[in-house]
Write a protein that holds these residues in place. Structure first.
Motif, short mmCIF file in Angstrom:
data_model
loop_
_atom_site.label_atom_id
_atom_site.label_comp_id
_atom_site.label_asym_id
_atom_site.label_seq_id
_atom_site.Cartn_x
_atom_site.Cartn_y
_atom_site.Cartn_z
N VAL A 35 -8.14 10.34 10.11
CA VAL A 35 -8.11 11.38 11.15
C VAL A 35 -7.29 12.57 10.66
O VAL A 35 -7.70 13.72 10.80
N LYS A 36 -6.13 12.30 10.08
CA LYS A 36 -5.27 13.37 9.56
C LYS A 36 -6.03 14.20 8.53
O LYS A 36 -5.95 15.43 8.53
N ASP A 37 -6.77 13.53 7.64
CA ASP A 37 -7.55 14.24 6.62
C ASP A 37 -8.60 15.14 7.26
O ASP A 37 -8.78 16.28 6.86
N ALA A 68 5.63 21.98 19.18
CA ALA A 68 5.60 21.57 17.77
C ALA A 68 6.00 20.11 17.63
O ALA A 68 5.39 19.35 16.88
N ALA A 69 7.00 19.68 18.38
CA ALA A 69 7.45 18.28 18.32
C ALA A 69 6.36 17.35 18.84
O ALA A 69 6.10 16.29 18.25
N GLY A 70 5.72 17.72 19.93
CA GLY A 70 4.64 16.91 20.50
C GLY A 70 3.46 16.82 19.56
O GLY A 70 2.84 15.76 19.40
N THR A 71 3.13 17.93 18.91
CA THR A 71 2.02 17.95 17.97
C THR A 71 2.33 17.08 16.76
O THR A 71 1.48 16.30 16.30
N SER A 72 3.56 17.15 16.29
CA SER A 72 3.99 16.31 15.17
C SER A 72 3.91 14.83 15.55
O SER A 72 3.48 13.99 14.75
N GLU A 73 4.31 14.52 16.78
CA GLU A 73 4.24 13.14 17.24
C GLU A 73 2.79 12.66 17.29
O GLU A 73 2.49 11.55 16.85
N LEU A 74 1.89 13.49 17.83
CA LEU A 74 0.47 13.12 17.85
C LEU A 74 -0.02 12.79 16.45
O LEU A 74 -0.63 11.74 16.23
N MET A 75 0.27 13.68 15.51
CA MET A 75 -0.18 13.49 14.14
C MET A 75 0.39 12.21 13.54
O MET A 75 -0.29 11.54 12.75
N SER A 76 1.60 11.84 13.92
CA SER A 76 2.22 10.64 13.35
C SER A 76 1.48 9.37 13.75
O SER A 76 1.57 8.36 13.05
N VAL A 108 -5.86 6.53 20.90
CA VAL A 108 -6.43 5.19 20.72
C VAL A 108 -6.64 4.89 19.24
O VAL A 108 -6.47 3.76 18.80
N LEU A 109 -6.98 5.91 18.46
CA LEU A 109 -7.28 5.71 17.04
C LEU A 109 -6.06 5.30 16.23
O LEU A 109 -6.19 4.71 15.16
N GLY A 110 -4.88 5.63 16.73
CA GLY A 110 -3.66 5.30 16.00
C GLY A 110 -2.88 4.15 16.59
O GLY A 110 -1.92 3.68 15.99
N ILE A 111 -3.27 3.68 17.76
CA ILE A 111 -2.53 2.59 18.41
C ILE A 111 -3.33 1.30 18.41
O ILE A 111 -2.79 0.24 18.07
N VAL A 112 -4.58 1.34 18.78
CA VAL A 112 -5.45 0.17 18.74
C VAL A 112 -6.00 0.07 17.31
O VAL A 112 -6.42 1.08 16.74
N PRO A 113 -5.99 -1.12 16.71
CA PRO A 113 -6.53 -1.24 15.34
C PRO A 113 -7.98 -0.74 15.28
O PRO A 113 -8.78 -1.01 16.18
N LEU A 114 -8.29 0.00 14.22
CA LEU A 114 -9.63 0.58 14.10
C LEU A 114 -10.73 -0.49 14.07
O LEU A 114 -11.85 -0.21 14.47
N ASN A 115 -10.41 -1.71 13.63
CA ASN A 115 -11.44 -2.75 13.64
C ASN A 115 -11.73 -3.27 15.04
O ASN A 115 -12.62 -4.09 15.23
N LYS A 116 -10.99 -2.77 16.03
CA LYS A 116 -11.23 -3.13 17.44
C LYS A 116 -11.86 -1.96 18.20
O LYS A 116 -12.00 -2.00 19.42
N ALA A 136 -0.43 19.72 20.93
CA ALA A 136 0.18 19.21 22.16
C ALA A 136 0.79 20.36 22.95
O ALA A 136 1.21 21.37 22.39
N TYR A 137 0.82 20.19 24.27
CA TYR A 137 1.41 21.18 25.17
C TYR A 137 2.53 20.54 25.97
O TYR A 137 2.52 19.35 26.25
N TYR A 138 3.47 21.39 26.36
CA TYR A 138 4.48 20.94 27.31
C TYR A 138 3.81 20.77 28.67
O TYR A 138 2.81 21.42 28.97
N ASP A 139 4.37 19.92 29.48
CA ASP A 139 3.90 19.73 30.85
C ASP A 139 3.98 21.08 31.56
O ASP A 139 5.04 21.70 31.61
#
Length: 148
Positions: free
Chosen positions: A114-116, A100-108, A63-71, A85-88
């Motif tokens: 949040v990253k800091d 590793a790919a899922g974790t990288s995607e989360l971080m992106s 939510v922190l990376g998709i919905v604007p923080l001012n909302k 992130a984990y595989y299903d």
């Protein structure tokens, strides 16, 4: 002037709908990333607001990376939890296998604040790292104003 049944129904629906919809997160331990991305993109596109009023762990934190923080705002009960992130597990015979790919995607998705915080706290690992309410959390998300 005649009002048709459809027009009357539409008028009733608009009158009964709040001006600003609100997602209230109270006890969300996460789940499938794709489902959360779809959910939060819909909320963002409709201009809805989000109140984090309890646990928001794992995929919930997208939510922190998709919905604007001012909302988005947090109450005194809010906490955020982050991990790799984990595989299903249905594809890994019930074993937790990190992605590793899922974790990288989360971080992106996460904003720099949040990253800091994640970097300062040793990066994402298999263990849940939590930000509980207070100054540390308010550096990322504003506390909720009374009118929300």
């Amino acid at each position: 002037m005649r009002i048709t049944s459809l027009a009357l129904l539409l008028l009733t629906l608009f009158a009964a709908t709040p001006a600003h919809a609100l997602l209230h997160i109270t006890n969300d331990h996460g789940g499938y990333v794709e489902q959360y991305k779809t959910k939060y993109e819909r909320i963002r596109d409709r201009g809805e607001r989000v109140v984090i009023d309890g646990v928001c762990n794992s995929a919930c934190t997208l939510v922190l990376g998709i919905v604007p923080l001012n909302k988005i705002c947090v109450t005194p009960r809010a906490s955020l939890g982050f991990h790799e992130a984990y595989y299903d597990k249905s594809f890994t015979f019930g074993i937790k296998v990190t992605s590793a790919a899922g974790t990288s995607e989360l971080m992106s998705y996460y904003p720099d604040t949040v990253k800091d915080w994640i970097r300062r706290n040793g990066g994402l690992t298999t263990q849940m790292k939590k930000i509980k309410n207070g100054t540390e959390l308010w550096k990322i998300v504003d506390p909720c104003p009374d009118e929300w």
